[in-house]
Design a protein around this motif. Structure first.
Motif, mmCIF file in Angstrom:
data_model
loop_
_atom_site.group_PDB
_atom_site.id
_atom_site.type_symbol
_atom_site.label_atom_id
_atom_site.label_comp_id
_atom_site.label_asym_id
_atom_site.label_seq_id
_atom_site.Cartn_x
_atom_site.Cartn_y
_atom_site.Cartn_z
ATOM 1 N N SER A 147 0.821 -1.207 0.000
ATOM 2 C CA SER A 147 0.000 0.000 0.000
ATOM 3 C C SER A 147 0.858 1.261 0.000
ATOM 4 C CB SER A 147 -0.952 0.006 1.197
ATOM 5 O OG SER A 147 -0.232 0.043 2.421
ATOM 6 N N THR A 148 2.010 1.202 0.659
ATOM 7 C CA THR A 148 2.910 2.361 0.675
ATOM 8 C C THR A 148 3.454 2.648 -0.717
ATOM 9 O OG1 THR A 148 3.561 1.909 2.967
ATOM 10 C CG2 THR A 148 5.019 3.310 1.672
ATOM 11 N N LEU A 151 0.764 4.004 -3.118
ATOM 12 C CA LEU A 151 0.424 5.430 -2.934
ATOM 13 C C LEU A 151 1.248 6.342 -3.839
ATOM 14 C CD1 LEU A 151 0.071 5.620 0.959
ATOM 15 C CD2 LEU A 151 -1.736 6.093 -0.690
ATOM 16 N N ALA A 157 -5.890 5.785 -4.444
ATOM 17 C CA ALA A 157 -5.224 5.549 -3.158
ATOM 18 C C ALA A 157 -4.645 6.837 -2.586
ATOM 19 C CB ALA A 157 -4.123 4.508 -3.326
ATOM 20 N N ALA A 158 -4.183 7.736 -3.460
ATOM 21 C CA ALA A 158 -3.629 9.010 -2.996
ATOM 22 C C ALA A 158 -4.699 9.883 -2.350
ATOM 23 C CB ALA A 158 -3.000 9.756 -4.169
ATOM 24 N N TRP A 160 -7.758 8.373 -1.094
ATOM 25 C CA TRP A 160 -8.381 7.565 -0.054
ATOM 26 C C TRP A 160 -7.420 6.437 0.286
ATOM 27 C CZ3 TRP A 160 -11.562 2.737 -0.233
ATOM 28 C CH2 TRP A 160 -12.183 2.493 1.006
ATOM 29 N N VAL A 161 -6.592 6.667 1.288
ATOM 30 C CA VAL A 161 -5.486 5.761 1.616
ATOM 31 C C VAL A 161 -5.924 4.310 1.849
ATOM 32 C CG1 VAL A 161 -3.649 5.291 3.300
ATOM 33 C CG2 VAL A 161 -4.032 7.625 2.471
ATOM 34 N N GLY A 164 -5.518 1.332 -0.763
ATOM 35 C CA GLY A 164 -4.306 0.544 -0.945
ATOM 36 C C GLY A 164 -4.368 -0.792 -0.212
#
Length: 254
Positions: A147-148, A151, A157-158, A160-161, A164
């Motif tokens: 997920s990191t 992003l 994802a950027a 809505w975190v 991810g």
């Protein structure tokens, strides 16, 4: 560095009751495959190992010597023989090739078992669905790391975190349902949604913004470059979603 004419090498490697250095074993195997006779010298204690490193001003073992000249560790020995060496940070498509290769073989194998031929549409469907499942599995090994990295380029994802974290589960679920030809009302929208967002995100990052990034497609620790492979993964999901959706509508109309 040029290869010496001698076919005798001396290897110093750790061989202790609780530890045998794996790189030492690989070094022995490489030397023997190159036709060398090996004088295999064991470092049986930590004290011996530290004394050896101090004497030869080296930081690691094993170490190889040929004609009295220190060649170095395992990677140095590979370079000495003109073989490729994978450096930290080097890009590699090997994980992607392995995943798609195994998925294809699985699809063909099941097609052979069920239909007694590999030349079926279902074989291609299984290839795509198994690819999705295997790619999701790679991501699920370390969701936080994935997920990191995700992003860095995914547009949703950027914003809505948590997306991810959701993505690999959605990809895996869609792949499993498509492999079973079950619940297209769930698998088709999932595949189309994540595939479309992914394709747009990769295209923007790579072909518009010209960014050089690592792809999270096979997990957060991969060295696969973001680009054609990532875009292909998403386009395949879109294509599979459209295909399975069309089949579902066809079945409903029958």
């Amino acid at each position: 560095m040029t290869m010496a004419n001698s076919k005798t090498a001396t290897v110093y490697r750790m061989v202790m009751p609780g530890h045998v250095c794996p790189y030492g074993l690989k070094m022995l195997d490489l030397l023997e495959r190159q036709g060398f006779s090996v004088d295999d010298r064991h470092l049986a204690t930590r004290e011996e190992t530290e004394a050896f490193k101090q004497k030869h001003d080296v930081k690691t073992t094993p170490q190889t010597f040929i004609n009295g000249q220190r060649i170095g560790g395992y990677d140095d020995l590979r370079e000495y023989f003109g073989k490729s060496v994978q450096k930290d940070g080097d890009t590699s498509y090997q994980p992607v090739i392995a995943i798609f290769g195994i998925a294809l073989l699985l699809g063909l194998a099941i097609s052979w078992y069920v239909f007694e031929t590999i030349f079926t549409v279902q074989a291609l469907e299984w290839f795509v669905s198994f690819s999705m499942v295997l790619l999701a599995l790679q991501k699920l090994q370390d969701v936080r790391s994935f997920s990191t990295m995700f992003l860095n380029y995914d547009l949703l994802a950027a914003r809505w975190v948590p997306y991810g974290f959701v993505y690999p589960f959605a990809e895996g679920l869609a792949g499993v349902l498509m492999a079973a030809h079950a619940l297209p009302a769930i698998s088709v929208p999932l595949s189309l949604f994540i595939g479309t967002i992914g394709a747009v995100s990769v295209f923007k990052a790579v072909y518009i913004d010209k960014r050089e990034l690592k792809c999270a497609c096979v997990g957060g620790s991969s060295n696969v470059p973001l680009g054609f492979v990532s875009l292909t993964e998403n386009l395949i999901m879109i294509g599979m979603g459209l295909w399975m959706g069309a089949k579902a509508l066809g079945w409903m109309a029958m």
